[in-house]
Scaffold this motif. Structure first.
Motif, PDB file in Angstrom:
ATOM      1  N   SER A   1      -8.713   0.593 -14.635  1.00 20.90           N
ATOM      2  CA  SER A   1      -8.781   1.042 -13.247  1.00 20.90           C
ATOM      3  C   SER A   1      -7.426   0.891 -12.573  1.00 20.90           C
ATOM      4  O   SER A   1      -6.661  -0.029 -12.882  1.00 20.90           O
ATOM      5  N   VAL A   2      -7.135   1.802 -11.640  1.00 24.68           N
ATOM      6  CA  VAL A   2      -5.949   1.722 -10.788  1.00 24.68           C
ATOM      7  C   VAL A   2      -6.410   1.808  -9.340  1.00 24.68           C
ATOM      8  O   VAL A   2      -7.065   2.778  -8.940  1.00 24.68           O
ATOM      9  N   PHE A   3      -6.107   0.776  -8.573  1.00 23.59           N
ATOM     10  CA  PHE A   3      -6.441   0.732  -7.154  1.00 23.59           C
ATOM     11  C   PHE A   3      -5.142   0.963  -6.365  1.00 23.59           C
ATOM     12  O   PHE A   3      -4.186   0.210  -6.530  1.00 23.59           O
ATOM     13  N   ARG A   4      -5.119   1.982  -5.511  1.00 24.31           N
ATOM     14  CA  ARG A   4      -3.951   2.227  -4.658  1.00 24.31           C
ATOM     15  C   ARG A   4      -4.355   1.947  -3.212  1.00 24.31           C
ATOM     16  O   ARG A   4      -5.259   2.597  -2.667  1.00 24.31           O
ATOM     17  N   ILE A   5      -3.683   0.978  -2.621  1.00 29.58           N
ATOM     18  CA  ILE A   5      -3.972   0.582  -1.242  1.00 29.58           C
ATOM     19  C   ILE A   5      -2.801   1.024  -0.369  1.00 29.58           C
ATOM     20  O   ILE A   5      -1.659   0.603  -0.573  1.00 29.58           O
ATOM     21  N   PHE A   6      -3.066   1.901   0.608  1.00 36.75           N
ATOM     22  CA  PHE A   6      -2.032   2.380   1.525  1.00 36.75           C
ATOM     23  C   PHE A   6      -1.883   1.374   2.667  1.00 36.75           C
ATOM     24  O   PHE A   6      -2.871   0.909   3.243  1.00 36.75           O
ATOM     25  N   GLN A   7      -0.643   1.042   2.968  1.00 35.82           N
ATOM     26  CA  GLN A   7      -0.391   0.080   4.031  1.00 35.82           C
ATOM     27  C   GLN A   7      -0.713   0.652   5.411  1.00 35.82           C
ATOM     28  O   GLN A   7      -0.959  -0.079   6.361  1.00 35.82           O
ATOM     29  N   SER A   8      -0.742   1.985   5.503  1.00 33.22           N
ATOM     30  CA  SER A   8      -1.152   2.624   6.755  1.00 33.22           C
ATOM     31  C   SER A   8      -2.666   2.527   6.902  1.00 33.22           C
ATOM     32  O   SER A   8      -3.414   2.892   5.997  1.00 33.22           O
TER      33      SER A   8
ATOM     34  N   ARG B   1       1.663  -4.118  -8.198  1.00 34.20           N
ATOM     35  CA  ARG B   1       3.016  -3.596  -7.994  1.00 34.20           C
ATOM     36  C   ARG B   1       3.139  -3.035  -6.582  1.00 34.20           C
ATOM     37  O   ARG B   1       2.297  -2.233  -6.153  1.00 34.20           O
ATOM     38  N   ASN B   2       4.161  -3.455  -5.871  1.00 35.53           N
ATOM     39  CA  ASN B   2       4.455  -2.898  -4.548  1.00 35.53           C
ATOM     40  C   ASN B   2       5.353  -1.676  -4.718  1.00 35.53           C
ATOM     41  O   ASN B   2       6.357  -1.721  -5.442  1.00 35.53           O
ATOM     42  N   ASP B   3       5.007  -0.578  -4.040  1.00 33.46           N
ATOM     43  CA  ASP B   3       5.755   0.665  -4.210  1.00 33.46           C
ATOM     44  C   ASP B   3       5.680   1.455  -2.897  1.00 33.46           C
ATOM     45  O   ASP B   3       5.123   0.974  -1.903  1.00 33.46           O
ATOM     46  N   SER B   4       6.234   2.650  -2.918  1.00 29.68           N
ATOM     47  CA  SER B   4       6.125   3.544  -1.762  1.00 29.68           C
ATOM     48  C   SER B   4       6.111   4.973  -2.259  1.00 29.68           C
ATOM     49  O   SER B   4       6.696   5.293  -3.312  1.00 29.68           O
ATOM     50  N   ILE B   5       5.446   5.852  -1.533  1.00 33.12           N
ATOM     51  CA  ILE B   5       5.377   7.263  -1.880  1.00 33.12           C
ATOM     52  C   ILE B   5       5.633   8.082  -0.606  1.00 33.12           C
ATOM     53  O   ILE B   5       5.497   7.577   0.514  1.00 33.12           O
ATOM     54  N   GLU B   6       6.006   9.359  -0.828  1.00 29.67           N
ATOM     55  CA  GLU B   6       6.280  10.233   0.310  1.00 29.67           C
ATOM     56  C   GLU B   6       5.064  11.101   0.595  1.00 29.67           C
ATOM     57  O   GLU B   6       4.543  11.790  -0.303  1.00 29.67           O
ATOM     58  N   ILE B   7       4.573  11.081   1.835  1.00 30.66           N
ATOM     59  CA  ILE B   7       3.434  11.889   2.263  1.00 30.66           C
ATOM     60  C   ILE B   7       3.852  12.681   3.494  1.00 30.66           C
ATOM     61  O   ILE B   7       4.191  12.091   4.530  1.00 30.66           O
ATOM     62  N   THR B   8       3.850  14.015   3.376  1.00 27.35           N
ATOM     63  CA  THR B   8       4.246  14.932   4.465  1.00 27.35           C
ATOM     64  C   THR B   8       5.558  14.505   5.113  1.00 27.35           C
ATOM     65  O   THR B   8       5.674  14.420   6.335  1.00 27.35           O
ATOM     66  N   GLY B   9       6.541  14.191   4.231  1.00 25.84           N
ATOM     67  CA  GLY B   9       7.869  13.856   4.718  1.00 25.84           C
ATOM     68  C   GLY B   9       8.038  12.432   5.211  1.00 25.84           C
ATOM     69  O   GLY B   9       9.133  12.064   5.648  1.00 25.84           O
ATOM     70  N   THR B  10       6.986  11.638   5.137  1.00 24.70           N
ATOM     71  CA  THR B  10       7.057  10.244   5.603  1.00 24.70           C
ATOM     72  C   THR B  10       6.869   9.298   4.423  1.00 24.70           C
ATOM     73  O   THR B  10       5.975   9.489   3.599  1.00 24.70           O
ATOM     74  N   ARG B  11       7.698   8.264   4.361  1.00 19.27           N
ATOM     75  CA  ARG B  11       7.599   7.270   3.289  1.00 19.27           C
ATOM     76  C   ARG B  11       6.534   6.250   3.660  1.00 19.27           C
ATOM     77  O   ARG B  11       6.596   5.634   4.743  1.00 19.27           O
ATOM     78  N   VAL B  12       5.552   6.073   2.788  1.00 11.38           N
ATOM     79  CA  VAL B  12       4.430   5.181   3.066  1.00 11.38           C
ATOM     80  C   VAL B  12       4.385   4.087   2.002  1.00 11.38           C
ATOM     81  O   VAL B  12       4.439   4.373   0.792  1.00 11.38           O
ATOM     82  N   ALA B  13       4.303   2.846   2.434  1.00  8.40           N
ATOM     83  CA  ALA B  13       4.211   1.714   1.500  1.00  8.40           C
ATOM     84  C   ALA B  13       2.815   1.653   0.890  1.00  8.40           C
ATOM     85  O   ALA B  13       1.811   1.876   1.575  1.00  8.40           O
ATOM     86  N   VAL B  14       2.770   1.369  -0.418  1.00  5.24           N
ATOM     87  CA  VAL B  14       1.487   1.247  -1.118  1.00  5.24           C
ATOM     88  C   VAL B  14       1.521   0.007  -2.004  1.00  5.24           C
ATOM     89  O   VAL B  14       2.589  -0.482  -2.394  1.00  5.24           O
ATOM     90  N   VAL B  15       0.349  -0.492  -2.317  1.00  8.09           N
ATOM     91  CA  VAL B  15       0.179  -1.561  -3.290  1.00  8.09           C
ATOM     92  C   VAL B  15      -0.713  -1.015  -4.405  1.00  8.09           C
ATOM     93  O   VAL B  15      -1.849  -0.599  -4.156  1.00  8.09           O
ATOM     94  N   ASP B  16      -0.186  -0.998  -5.629  1.00  5.84           N
ATOM     95  CA  ASP B  16      -0.956  -0.528  -6.784  1.00  5.84           C
ATOM     96  C   ASP B  16      -1.455  -1.729  -7.571  1.00  5.84           C
ATOM     97  O   ASP B  16      -0.668  -2.615  -7.941  1.00  5.84           O
ATOM     98  N   ARG B  17      -2.750  -1.756  -7.822  1.00  3.47           N
ATOM     99  CA  ARG B  17      -3.356  -2.823  -8.622  1.00  3.47           C
ATOM    100  C   ARG B  17      -3.947  -2.213  -9.885  1.00  3.47           C
ATOM    101  O   ARG B  17      -4.796  -1.330  -9.807  1.00  3.47           O
ATOM    102  N   PHE B  18      -3.453  -2.677 -11.017  1.00  5.22           N
ATOM    103  CA  PHE B  18      -3.918  -2.203 -12.314  1.00  5.22           C
ATOM    104  C   PHE B  18      -4.845  -3.261 -12.906  1.00  5.22           C
ATOM    105  O   PHE B  18      -4.507  -4.449 -12.922  1.00  5.22           O
TER     106      PHE B  18
END
Length: 386
Positions: free
Chosen positions: A183-190, A129-146
């Protein structure tokens, strides 16, 4: 032949599985995808669970092996090719496993002992699943693999007894075991944030019981089996995670076969499994998450063909099954349809047989929220120690 060694090796091979070996996207729902413990001959007859008149090794009916003339072993190999579509998620994947292994040991003229291993629930699956989360006021794209790796299997010890000249009865104890790693793998695009992995391992355990009977007439045979037990427990191997219990369903199988000509036989079977009892245990959303599931199969076997002087039975059949777990809230439950065909080769004066079957099947539809098609090939080798 060291039957115990072959049985152990084949059982170990059947536990080797990864995400690419999922039987279906439905392995991700409920307790997974239920697997049928039948050999290639039964699959060629539509997936027949019980009802055949001749003595055979069966992981459904503990009375079926009564009458075997010598100790025997049967091993089944199964390969699937599946195409799945659920919403915007499409997957094509394959499987290869040994879902059924069984040995039988006659003890005199009227008693037989059996020991077998079978896959019960497939829980191998993966999703992205492609998603995004907020980190210190910045929106960061993530890829979650279940990802889920594992499943439930059972070891069965049983005995059959010739109660009357035409009536055989049997009973068995099932020891359920297995493991699953979620397992849940979260990969940050940064590139500076890297990735994270969290997961939990559960070990499955449980105990079940079965009782069966088979009546054999001159041209007609009837069989019935009842199985059930207590709870199936998922015991976590990580601290802070609570164990979960699920009620093992009561299951009833009934089948019959009739010889309609000297070299032709028809067979039918029906199954009812009370999976609805685990609906409250799942607790994954509103509404019924599980239902009682029924299955009907029918097939015909023609024994008139010979090749190089050896009998070559030909088989064809069909199956209609209700699957017990809903794909998503608000959608209809999933049904499965399949057409089957197969053949066998008998050699060694009846001491060995090689059976091959093929299936073309479909699951679900628009109303179920998921649609799958599959090809399945099964190969069984049966040996008697004459």
């Amino acid at each position: 032949m060291n039957i115990a060694r072959i049985l152990g090796a084949a059982a170990a091979l059947s536990l080797i599985a990864g995400p690419a070996q999922a039987q279906s996207l439905l392995s991700a729902r409920g307790l997974g995808l239920p697997l049928e413990p039948v050999d290639a001959r039964a699959r060629g007859l539509g997936g027949l669970t019980v009802g055949l008149p001749d003595a055979q090794m069966s992981l459904v009916n503990p009375a079926a092996a009564v009458g075997l003339p010598a100790a025997g072993l049967t091993v089944t190999f199964q390969a699937d090719e599946i195409s799945s579509q659920a919403g915007d998620q499409a997957d094509d994947f394959t499987t290869a496993r040994f879902p059924v292994v069984q040995a039988a040991f006659p003890l005199g003229q009227r008693v037989v002992g059996t020991l077998g291993y079978a896959s019960v629930l497939d829980q191998n699956w993966s999703a992205t699943r492609n998603d995004s989360i907020e980190i210190t006021g910045t929106r960061v794209a993530v890829v979650d693999r279940f990802r889920s790796n594992g499943g439930v299997a059972r070891l069965r010890a049983g005995a059959g007894y010739r109660l009357l000249p035409r009536l055989d009865v049997g009973a068995a104890v099932d020891i359920y075991s297995g493991a699953v790693r979620d397992s849940v793998f979260r990969i940050f695009q940064s590139s500076t944030l890297g990735s994270s992995v969290v997961g939990t391992t559960y070990e499955w355990q449980g105990l079940g019981f079965s009782a069966g009977a088979r009546w054999r007439g001159d041209a007609f045979s009837v069989s019935a089996v009842v199985s059930g037990g207590g709870n199936l427990t998922a015991e976590p191997q990580d601290s802070g995670v609570v164990a979960r219990d699920y009620s093992l369903p009561l299951q009833v199988d009934a089948g019959a076969s009739a010889r309609i000509a000297q070299q032709a036989m028809v067979a039918v079977s029906a199954r009812w499994a009370g999976w609805g009892s685990v609906g409250e245990d799942l607790a994954v959303g509103p509404g019924d998450q599980a239902r009682d599931a029924a299955q009907v199969t029918a097939g015909v076997e023609f024994e008139g063909l010979r090749f190089l002087g050896r009998p070559v039975p030909l088989r064809a059949g069909g199956r209609l099954s209700q699957l017990p777990f809903r794909w998503e809230d608000g959608a209809e439950f999933v049904d499965e349809r399949a057409a089957t065909a197969g053949l066998g080769v008998i050699f060694g004066g009846g001491a060995a047989s090689l059976d091959l079957s093929g299936e073309r099947g479909w699951r679900g539809g628009d109303a179920a929220g998921i649609e799958e098609s599959f090809w399945r090939v099964s190969l069984s080798l049966s040996l008697l120690g004459r």
